[in-house]
Motif scaffolding. Structure first.
Motif, PDB file in Angstrom:
ATOM      1  N   ALA A 104       0.831  -1.206   0.000  1.00 25.43           N
ATOM      2  CA  ALA A 104       0.000   0.000   0.000  1.00 25.43           C
ATOM      3  C   ALA A 104       0.864   1.255   0.000  1.00 25.43           C
ATOM      4  CB  ALA A 104      -0.937  -0.004   1.209  1.00 25.43           C
ATOM      5  N   GLY A 105       1.913   1.261   0.813  1.00 21.89           N
ATOM      6  CA  GLY A 105       2.805   2.422   0.850  1.00 21.89           C
ATOM      7  C   GLY A 105       3.510   2.653  -0.469  1.00 21.89           C
ATOM      8  N   GLU A 106       3.994   1.572  -1.083  1.00 22.27           N
ATOM      9  CA  GLU A 106       4.664   1.694  -2.382  1.00 22.27           C
ATOM     10  C   GLU A 106       3.678   2.107  -3.475  1.00 22.27           C
ATOM     11  OE1 GLU A 106       6.830  -1.900  -3.228  1.00 22.27           O
ATOM     12  OE2 GLU A 106       8.170  -1.604  -1.504  1.00 22.27           O
ATOM     13  N   PHE A 107       2.467   1.568  -3.428  1.00 23.02           N
ATOM     14  CA  PHE A 107       1.444   1.917  -4.413  1.00 23.02           C
ATOM     15  C   PHE A 107       1.135   3.413  -4.342  1.00 23.02           C
ATOM     16  CE2 PHE A 107      -2.909   2.370  -5.962  1.00 23.02           C
ATOM     17  CZ  PHE A 107      -2.954   1.530  -7.062  1.00 23.02           C
ATOM     18  N   ASP A 108       0.893   3.911  -3.124  1.00 25.59           N
ATOM     19  CA  ASP A 108       0.566   5.328  -2.954  1.00 25.59           C
ATOM     20  C   ASP A 108       1.722   6.225  -3.377  1.00 25.59           C
ATOM     21  OD1 ASP A 108      -1.807   4.332  -1.967  1.00 25.59           O
ATOM     22  OD2 ASP A 108      -1.511   5.067   0.081  1.00 25.59           O
ATOM     23  N   ALA A 109       2.943   5.836  -3.031  1.00 22.93           N
ATOM     24  CA  ALA A 109       4.113   6.634  -3.426  1.00 22.93           C
ATOM     25  C   ALA A 109       4.262   6.664  -4.944  1.00 22.93           C
ATOM     26  CB  ALA A 109       5.373   6.076  -2.767  1.00 22.93           C
ATOM     27  N   LEU A 110       4.033   5.524  -5.592  1.00 22.92           N
ATOM     28  CA  LEU A 110       4.108   5.470  -7.048  1.00 22.92           C
ATOM     29  C   LEU A 110       3.048   6.365  -7.679  1.00 22.92           C
ATOM     30  CD1 LEU A 110       5.074   4.273  -9.774  1.00 22.92           C
ATOM     31  CD2 LEU A 110       3.347   2.474  -9.423  1.00 22.92           C
ATOM     32  N   VAL A 111       1.826   6.227  -7.221  1.00 21.87           N
ATOM     33  CA  VAL A 111       0.715   6.998  -7.794  1.00 21.87           C
ATOM     34  C   VAL A 111       0.996   8.491  -7.702  1.00 21.87           C
ATOM     35  CG1 VAL A 111      -1.716   7.599  -7.465  1.00 21.87           C
ATOM     36  CG2 VAL A 111      -1.022   5.203  -7.493  1.00 21.87           C
ATOM     37  N   ALA A 112       1.602   8.915  -6.618  1.00 21.60           N
ATOM     38  CA  ALA A 112       1.896  10.339  -6.429  1.00 21.60           C
ATOM     39  C   ALA A 112       2.865  10.865  -7.483  1.00 21.60           C
ATOM     40  CB  ALA A 112       2.449  10.578  -5.025  1.00 21.60           C
ATOM     41  N   THR A 113       3.578   9.972  -8.169  1.00 13.75           N
ATOM     42  CA  THR A 113       4.537  10.400  -9.191  1.00 13.75           C
ATOM     43  C   THR A 113       3.964  10.350 -10.604  1.00 13.75           C
ATOM     44  OG1 THR A 113       5.473   8.197  -9.640  1.00 13.75           O
ATOM     45  CG2 THR A 113       6.420   9.451  -7.785  1.00 13.75           C
ATOM     46  N   LEU A 114       2.760   9.830 -10.754  1.00 13.99           N
ATOM     47  CA  LEU A 114       2.203   9.593 -12.083  1.00 13.99           C
ATOM     48  C   LEU A 114       1.191  10.652 -12.497  1.00 13.99           C
ATOM     49  CD1 LEU A 114       1.567   5.739 -11.776  1.00 13.99           C
ATOM     50  CD2 LEU A 114       3.522   6.905 -12.833  1.00 13.99           C
ATOM     51  N   ASP A 115       1.066  10.830 -13.785  1.00 18.20           N
ATOM     52  CA  ASP A 115       0.030  11.693 -14.358  1.00 18.20           C
ATOM     53  C   ASP A 115      -1.249  10.864 -14.415  1.00 18.20           C
ATOM     54  OD1 ASP A 115      -1.725  13.052 -16.095  1.00 18.20           O
ATOM     55  OD2 ASP A 115      -0.107  13.696 -17.422  1.00 18.20           O
ATOM     56  N   LEU A 116      -2.318  11.353 -13.826  1.00 17.12           N
ATOM     57  CA  LEU A 116      -3.581  10.607 -13.782  1.00 17.12           C
ATOM     58  C   LEU A 116      -4.154  10.334 -15.165  1.00 17.12           C
ATOM     59  CD1 LEU A 116      -5.380  12.313 -10.745  1.00 17.12           C
ATOM     60  CD2 LEU A 116      -4.138  10.139 -10.791  1.00 17.12           C
ATOM     61  N   ASP A 117      -3.715  11.078 -16.168  1.00 12.07           N
ATOM     62  CA  ASP A 117      -4.218  10.890 -17.529  1.00 12.07           C
ATOM     63  C   ASP A 117      -3.395   9.904 -18.359  1.00 12.07           C
ATOM     64  OD1 ASP A 117      -6.398  12.658 -17.237  1.00 12.07           O
ATOM     65  OD2 ASP A 117      -5.064  14.370 -17.527  1.00 12.07           O
ATOM     66  N   THR A 118      -2.283   9.417 -17.833  1.00 12.71           N
ATOM     67  CA  THR A 118      -1.500   8.405 -18.540  1.00 12.71           C
ATOM     68  C   THR A 118      -2.378   7.177 -18.730  1.00 12.71           C
ATOM     69  OG1 THR A 118       0.577   9.195 -17.610  1.00 12.71           O
ATOM     70  CG2 THR A 118       0.548   6.924 -18.412  1.00 12.71           C
ATOM     71  N   ALA A 119      -2.357   6.617 -19.938  1.00 19.00           N
ATOM     72  CA  ALA A 119      -3.251   5.493 -20.244  1.00 19.00           C
ATOM     73  C   ALA A 119      -2.510   4.365 -20.947  1.00 19.00           C
ATOM     74  CB  ALA A 119      -4.405   5.961 -21.115  1.00 19.00           C
ATOM     75  N   HIS A 120      -3.012   3.152 -20.726  1.00 19.07           N
ATOM     76  CA  HIS A 120      -2.494   1.951 -21.378  1.00 19.07           C
ATOM     77  C   HIS A 120      -3.657   1.067 -21.791  1.00 19.07           C
ATOM     78  CE1 HIS A 120       1.568   2.795 -19.902  1.00 19.07           C
ATOM     79  NE2 HIS A 120       1.050   2.960 -18.698  1.00 19.07           N
ATOM     80  N   PRO A 121      -3.504   0.321 -22.884  1.00 22.42           N
ATOM     81  CA  PRO A 121      -4.519  -0.676 -23.232  1.00 22.42           C
ATOM     82  C   PRO A 121      -4.553  -1.782 -22.168  1.00 22.42           C
ATOM     83  CG  PRO A 121      -3.084  -0.230 -25.111  1.00 22.42           C
ATOM     84  CD  PRO A 121      -2.468   0.429 -23.911  1.00 22.42           C
ATOM     85  N   LEU A 122      -5.748  -2.237 -21.843  1.00 20.66           N
ATOM     86  CA  LEU A 122      -5.900  -3.315 -20.874  1.00 20.66           C
ATOM     87  C   LEU A 122      -5.432  -4.637 -21.472  1.00 20.66           C
ATOM     88  CD1 LEU A 122      -9.439  -2.515 -19.453  1.00 20.66           C
ATOM     89  CD2 LEU A 122      -7.271  -2.370 -18.219  1.00 20.66           C
ATOM     90  N   PRO A 123      -5.028  -5.565 -20.612  1.00 18.30           N
ATOM     91  CA  PRO A 123      -4.691  -6.889 -21.138  1.00 18.30           C
ATOM     92  C   PRO A 123      -5.956  -7.583 -21.652  1.00 18.30           C
ATOM     93  CG  PRO A 123      -4.596  -6.876 -18.732  1.00 18.30           C
ATOM     94  CD  PRO A 123      -4.859  -5.469 -19.168  1.00 18.30           C
ATOM     95  N   GLU A 124      -5.756  -8.513 -22.547  1.00 18.91           N
ATOM     96  CA  GLU A 124      -6.902  -9.293 -23.012  1.00 18.91           C
ATOM     97  C   GLU A 124      -7.334 -10.225 -21.890  1.00 18.91           C
ATOM     98  OE1 GLU A 124      -6.481 -11.237 -26.792  1.00 18.91           O
ATOM     99  OE2 GLU A 124      -5.369  -9.533 -27.613  1.00 18.91           O
ATOM    100  N   ALA A 125      -8.602 -10.147 -21.543  1.00 19.57           N
ATOM    101  CA  ALA A 125      -9.181 -10.999 -20.500  1.00 19.57           C
ATOM    102  C   ALA A 125     -10.693 -10.954 -20.659  1.00 19.57           C
ATOM    103  CB  ALA A 125      -8.783 -10.490 -19.114  1.00 19.57           C
ATOM    104  N   PRO A 126     -11.370 -12.028 -20.291  1.00 15.75           N
ATOM    105  CA  PRO A 126     -12.829 -12.063 -20.468  1.00 15.75           C
ATOM    106  C   PRO A 126     -13.565 -10.997 -19.654  1.00 15.75           C
ATOM    107  CG  PRO A 126     -11.985 -14.193 -19.680  1.00 15.75           C
ATOM    108  CD  PRO A 126     -10.822 -13.262 -19.788  1.00 15.75           C
TER     109      PRO A 126
END
Length: 168
Positions: A104-126
């Motif tokens: 949780a701490g690493e996730f929050d720290a990472l998110v704080a460094t990212l642009d909320l508008d950065t986007a990626h295609p989702l993996p293929e999954a049902p």
């Protein structure tokens, strides 16, 4: 700081605060339990409280990889879809909670460094819309919803173990 930066920092602060709150609800459901209780399947479901804690940490790790490197990064490590919901021999609730908190701490720290508008295609999954793309913002909303849903599951499991109602 521009008004867009202020809005983003306010939006990000709100998202992270809400994420932390719902993690706290999930964490609260295991307060005072021993390892046997945390590993117990207390309903007809395969779920146990320790398994839910473990799953949420695993899920946050996968989505963190996705936010940085997309579907390829998300799938860079294999997932044992059954074991992630169960406490395995030698696992303790304390150890699972330590990992939960670390992730949780690493996730929050990472998110704080990212642009909320950065986007990626989702993996293929049902369970994903074919060809869909998610922003970091959308991932945060998804992670938040999943944690909130699992906190509700955990509340039911806890009540069936010892009658404690952690959310109501």
């Amino acid at each position: 700081m521009t008004s867009t930066d202020q809005h983003r920092s306010g939006e990000l602060a709100d998202l992270l605060s809400t994420l932390q709150r719902h993690r706290g609800f999930l964490r609260q459901t295991v307060t005072g339990l021993d390892d046997e209780q945390a590993a117990r399947r207390s309903t007809v479901s395969e779920l146990c409280l320790g398994g839910l804690i473990k799953h949420v940490a695993s899920m946050e790790l996968r989505w963190a990889r996705f936010m940085v490197g997309g579907a390829v990064a998300m799938r860079s490590e294999p997932v044992d879809w059954v074991a992630q919901f169960r406490m395995q021999e030698g696992e303790t609730l304390a150890g699972l909670l330590d990992e939960f908190d670390r992730v949780a701490g690493e996730f929050d720290a990472l998110v704080a460094t990212l642009d909320l508008d950065t986007a990626h295609p989702l993996p293929e999954a049902p369970w994903f819309e074919p060809g869909a793309t998610w922003t970091v913002r959308r991932v945060l909303l998804h992670v938040l919803a999943e944690i909130a849903q699992h906190a509700g599951h955990a509340d039911i499991l806890r009540e069936s173990i010892d009658g404690a109602k952690t959310m109501g």
